[in-house]
Design a protein around this motif. Structure first.
Motif, PDB file in Angstrom:
ATOM      1  N   PRO A  32       0.188   5.072   1.438  1.00  0.00           N
ATOM      2  CA  PRO A  32      -0.780   5.906   2.158  1.00  0.00           C
ATOM      3  C   PRO A  32      -0.970   7.259   1.481  1.00  0.00           C
ATOM      4  CG  PRO A  32       1.328   5.906   3.284  1.00  0.00           C
ATOM      5  CD  PRO A  32       1.450   4.900   2.176  1.00  0.00           C
TER       6      PRO A  32
ATOM      7  N   GLU B 119       0.825  -1.213   0.000  1.00  0.00           N
ATOM      8  CA  GLU B 119       0.000   0.000   0.000  1.00  0.00           C
ATOM      9  C   GLU B 119       0.855   1.258   0.000  1.00  0.00           C
ATOM     10  OE1 GLU B 119      -3.740   0.132   2.527  1.00  0.00           O
ATOM     11  OE2 GLU B 119      -2.547  -1.420   3.530  1.00  0.00           O
TER      12      GLU B 119
ATOM     13  N   HIS C 238      -1.548   7.766  10.808  1.00  0.00           N
ATOM     14  CA  HIS C 238      -0.305   7.298  11.435  1.00  0.00           C
ATOM     15  C   HIS C 238       0.537   8.513  11.807  1.00  0.00           C
ATOM     16  CE1 HIS C 238       4.020   5.723  10.803  1.00  0.00           C
ATOM     17  NE2 HIS C 238       3.666   5.547  12.063  1.00  0.00           N
TER      18      HIS C 238
ATOM     19  N   HIS D  15      -4.652   6.156   6.010  1.00  0.00           N
ATOM     20  CA  HIS D  15      -4.972   4.839   5.457  1.00  0.00           C
ATOM     21  C   HIS D  15      -6.474   4.605   5.539  1.00  0.00           C
ATOM     22  CE1 HIS D  15      -0.701   3.383   5.708  1.00  0.00           C
ATOM     23  NE2 HIS D  15      -0.667   4.313   6.642  1.00  0.00           N
TER      24      HIS D  15
ATOM     25  N   GLU E 247       0.281  10.584   7.327  1.00  0.00           N
ATOM     26  CA  GLU E 247      -0.112   9.413   6.538  1.00  0.00           C
ATOM     27  C   GLU E 247      -1.541   9.006   6.910  1.00  0.00           C
ATOM     28  OE1 GLU E 247       2.543   6.170   7.024  1.00  0.00           O
ATOM     29  OE2 GLU E 247       4.209   7.154   5.987  1.00  0.00           O
TER      30      GLU E 247
ATOM     31  N   HIS F 299      -7.290  -2.593   3.964  1.00  0.00           N
ATOM     32  CA  HIS F 299      -6.301  -2.421   2.896  1.00  0.00           C
ATOM     33  C   HIS F 299      -6.928  -2.450   1.514  1.00  0.00           C
ATOM     34  CE1 HIS F 299      -5.638  -6.578   1.167  1.00  0.00           C
ATOM     35  NE2 HIS F 299      -6.350  -6.886   2.238  1.00  0.00           N
TER      36      HIS F 299
END
Length: 411
Positions: free
Chosen positions: A326, A324, A381, A398, A396, A402
């Motif tokens: 972000p 991934e 994050h 997310h 970051e 995922h």
């Protein structure tokens, strides 16, 4: 303590891609392609009209407005291809172009005349106008979907248009979830006795594991007993689990027995404790038969963080998906923390009246507090060395899973 990036690196070192399997195209939503799809057909399969109107033929020059044409026939969608045609043909959207005709004028740009049945053009009509050529969307032999594509509804639409009945996809990794704790009550209809709590981790994992592209192979709740836990691990392995997730009993308390159980299993503990909040006691091990084991702390948000940021990278690798990346989004308000751990924050993304996206760290970041997680639409994050972050600092961001991009609402 281990940095989260290093922990993920260790996890990925022990992941192998799951095997390929065949899947019917109509059942392939959310699956990951193992092999590219090469078109064996053209889309559209024949030249057809993009409009309701009249099909006409001519040379390289446009047919002039004011010209009149005899109506020689009609062509509806689904009619067989006609032989060589002349004059004007009334034609419907999607109908095959009669041979020899090479342009279509919309019906609203014409005037119908009678005795004999004719049509007068009210606009010039150029060659190829309003005609969809065979193969103009997809040509025969074209690679239309690459290996590693996560199949969405738009991909199933394309596959249906090509007549693709079966696909090679990556098998879903099989995962087991074992919730530990003699205080846990699974049945919502059972009244709680003193000291008992509802098992919220079990339903969360049962829902989130399939949403992450895996298959829940086995799930159960066990008490704080090593032998009972080992029996549960045996049942999980018998169900074909390649990953076992446990919740609780991985910290330093008297009843935190999971490390002892792993020692009896002959497991190789690859790390125990990561510099994160929530979820610092996270444990990762490999059983002698290659089964991967994630021991997550018992608090609900620690379970959510451990699954999202350590188990799900393993699932991505097993599915053959790239790592991934972000998003980078500015904080809506200042955030302060002690620079000792990485923080994963229950957050909301919001768009203000100017159309600007920002990230809001929700109140109630403690690992036992589920309500803010229910309000969250993203994770933020915050790195270990960050202390005071002013509003506007890029962080970051997310998605909740995922396979889910971050979402947002109105500020």
């Amino acid at each position: 303590m281990l940095e989260p990036d290093e922990a993920v690196r260790i996890v990925l070192e022990h992941c192998t891609q799951a095997p390929a399997e065949d899947c019917w195209s109509e059942l392939a939503l959310g699956r990951v392609l193992r092999e590219p799809v090469v078109s064996g057909a053209a889309v559209p399969p024949f030249d057809n009209s993009a409009m309701d109107g009249y099909a006409l033929g001519g040379g390289a020059e446009p047919l002039p407005a004011g010209s009149e044409w005899l109506v020689e026939g009609e062509q509806a969608a689904g009619d067989a291809m006609r032989g060589r045609a002349r004059g004007a043909w009334e034609i419907m959207t999607g109908a095959a172009m009669p041979e020899g005709l090479d342009r279509v004028i919309p019906v609203e740009q014409t005037e119908r005349l009678e005795a004999p049945h004719r049509v007068r053009l009210l606009a010039d009509v150029a060659v190829g106008q309003n005609v969809r050529l065979a193969g103009s969307d997809v040509a025969i032999g074209e690679t239309v979907l690459a290996a590693g594509t996560l199949l969405g509804p738009q991909h199933l639409m394309l596959l249906a248009s090509l007549g693709v009945a079966k696909l090679s996809v990556t098998a879903r990794p099989r995962v087991a979830a074992l919730c530990t704790g003699r205080e846990l009550v699974d049945d919502p209809a059972v009244p709680l006795a003193p000291g008992q709590i509802r098992n919220s981790n079990g339903p969360f994992l049962a829902a989130r594991i399939p949403a992450a592209g895996a298959e829940l192979a086995h799930a159960e709740t066990v008490g704080d007993d090593v032998d009972a836990f080992l029996d549960a691990v045996d049942r999980a392995r018998a169900a074909g689990a390649r990953i076992i997730i446990s919740t609780g009993a991985v910290s330093m308390g008297r009843y935190d027995f999971v490390p002892v159980a792993l020692e009896r299993l002959g497991a190789q503990v690859l790390f125990h404790k990561v510099a994160i909040r929530p979820g610092k006691p996270l444990l990762f091990a490999r059983l002698p038969d290659g089964t991967l084991f994630f021991g997550l702390p018992g608090n609900p948000v620690a379970v959510a963080v451990g699954l999202r940021f350590f188990v799900e990278p393993a699932l991505r690798a097993m599915l053959g998906l790239a790592r991934e990346r972000p998003w980078q989004v500015p904080l809506a308000a200042p955030f302060v923390k002690k620079p000792r751990l990485h923080f994963y924050l229950k957050s909301q993304l919001a768009v203000d009246e100017r159309g600007q996206l920002s990230a809001i760290a929700l109140h109630g970041q403690e690992s036992y507090r589920i309500r803010p997680l229910a309000d969250a639409n993203a994770w933020v994050h915050i790195p270990l060395d960050a202390g005071e972050l002013p509003a506007g600092t890029l962080v970051e961001v997310h998605g909740l899973g995922h396979l889910e991009s971050p979402s947002w609402g109105r500020a």
